[in-house]
Design an enzyme around this catalytic site. Sequence first.
Site, mmCIF file in Angstrom:
data_model
loop_
_atom_site.group_PDB
_atom_site.id
_atom_site.type_symbol
_atom_site.label_atom_id
_atom_site.label_comp_id
_atom_site.label_asym_id
_atom_site.label_seq_id
_atom_site.Cartn_x
_atom_site.Cartn_y
_atom_site.Cartn_z
ATOM 1 C CB CYS A 235 -0.960 -0.048 1.182
ATOM 2 S SG CYS A 235 -2.293 1.178 1.098
ATOM 3 C CG ASP A 328 -6.251 -3.361 -3.937
ATOM 4 O OD1 ASP A 328 -7.023 -2.839 -3.117
ATOM 5 O OD2 ASP A 328 -5.050 -3.056 -4.033
ATOM 6 C CG HIS A 362 -5.141 -3.196 -0.291
ATOM 7 N ND1 HIS A 362 -4.499 -2.570 -1.340
ATOM 8 C CD2 HIS A 362 -4.615 -2.636 0.843
ATOM 9 C CE1 HIS A 362 -3.647 -1.666 -0.883
ATOM 10 N NE2 HIS A 362 -3.692 -1.697 0.446
#
Length: 420
Positions: A235, A328, A362
């Site tokens: 991320c 995601d 994610h």
Amino acid sequence: MVQMTATPLSALADEPVRIRVTGLTPYQTMCFHASVKDEKEDLFRSRAYYRANEYGEIDLERDAALGGDYVGIHPMGLFWSLKPEKPLTRLLKKNVMNSPFQIQLKLSDPQLPIKTKAAQVPKASLTLERWYVAPGVTRVFVKEGRLRGALFLPPGEGQFPGVIDLFGGIGGLIEFRASLLASHGFAALALAYHGYEDLPFPLEKVDLEYFEEAANLLLRHPKVLGPGVGIISICRGAEIGLSAAIHLKQVTATVLINGPNFIIDVPHIYRDKILQPTPFCLHLESTDVFGFTEYYRVYDETGFKDSRYFLPIEKAQGHFLFIVGEEDKNLNSKVHAEKATEQLRRHGKNNWTLLSYPGAGHLIEPPYAPLCRASRLSSLSTVIHWGGEVIPHAAAQEHSWQEIQKFLRKYLMPAGPSQL
């Protein structure tokens, strides 16, 4: 007599366990229940139904689940299908050194979903330990200058390949991935960079010299191999990992899990250079049917096409492993990774590998961790939808964890290929 075994009973959290039952009636249907409490006493549960064979045996490596939280042959399904009793809770190990997660495993007759006063007595039960450090791994808190983190070292004299571990918007010091890497032979530095001790929160800028100091700290350590270090990141951490790989000569292998190929919202600074964030369209923030916020469409097509905002990945001298969850919902990570690899290809580079997983979300973590579809971040007032489907997400975690370790060894060990 009904007997349930699990081999091994005590293992690292990323290691598989074989679960078997003997002594049942031939073709008898049974229900397995798994449960675990995190360090806040939040409870996670899973269940699955199996039918014994003609010998009255069930082997989760051989037999298919008939229903419950998953269907099919999934030897570790009871672990990665754990769901929180309290919604929006992520199973996250905080104290990695002193205690394992304890998985309670019970076997019972199937029951209709009718509330009764007396709980059913299980036919068999076990407690499994899931550790985040192998025996002999040491942890040293890092508080050197402005650096804050925890260095995990494998047992033995060394030397070991050095890796910096970066998480994203969750902030603080997250150690479970670094401790597992050290358990597999890496000198792993879990590095905090916001929201921990005296580090800023919220993040106002990314000073790449901070991460350069971390790389140099690793390389000075007598147990760390040189000449370069690796980064594993997810991320916002992957945004920083990409930028660090471009600007820092010490970084020779970078794992980017569901990250962008541009700067999200705060500038990056390296010496006298300032890299500005990408403009974005807030109206493209959306919510799903449950009201969870999805950010994967925030950056509009103008931003995607404007190469001024792409990080100059072609300047990096090391190697990249892109890991993408195609479901995601927080970042359009598949598109971002494809743009980054196209950019490398245009510049004649072949220093990258892309692993793209359909159905994965994610939060791709080490194997057997349950999928967290949505949770809260302390920095935001909304609930974030991370995305993912349980079975393919679990498969992505198991496969990618092995590939991450292979990649880091290949490009951080002396026998590995030279840099491009």
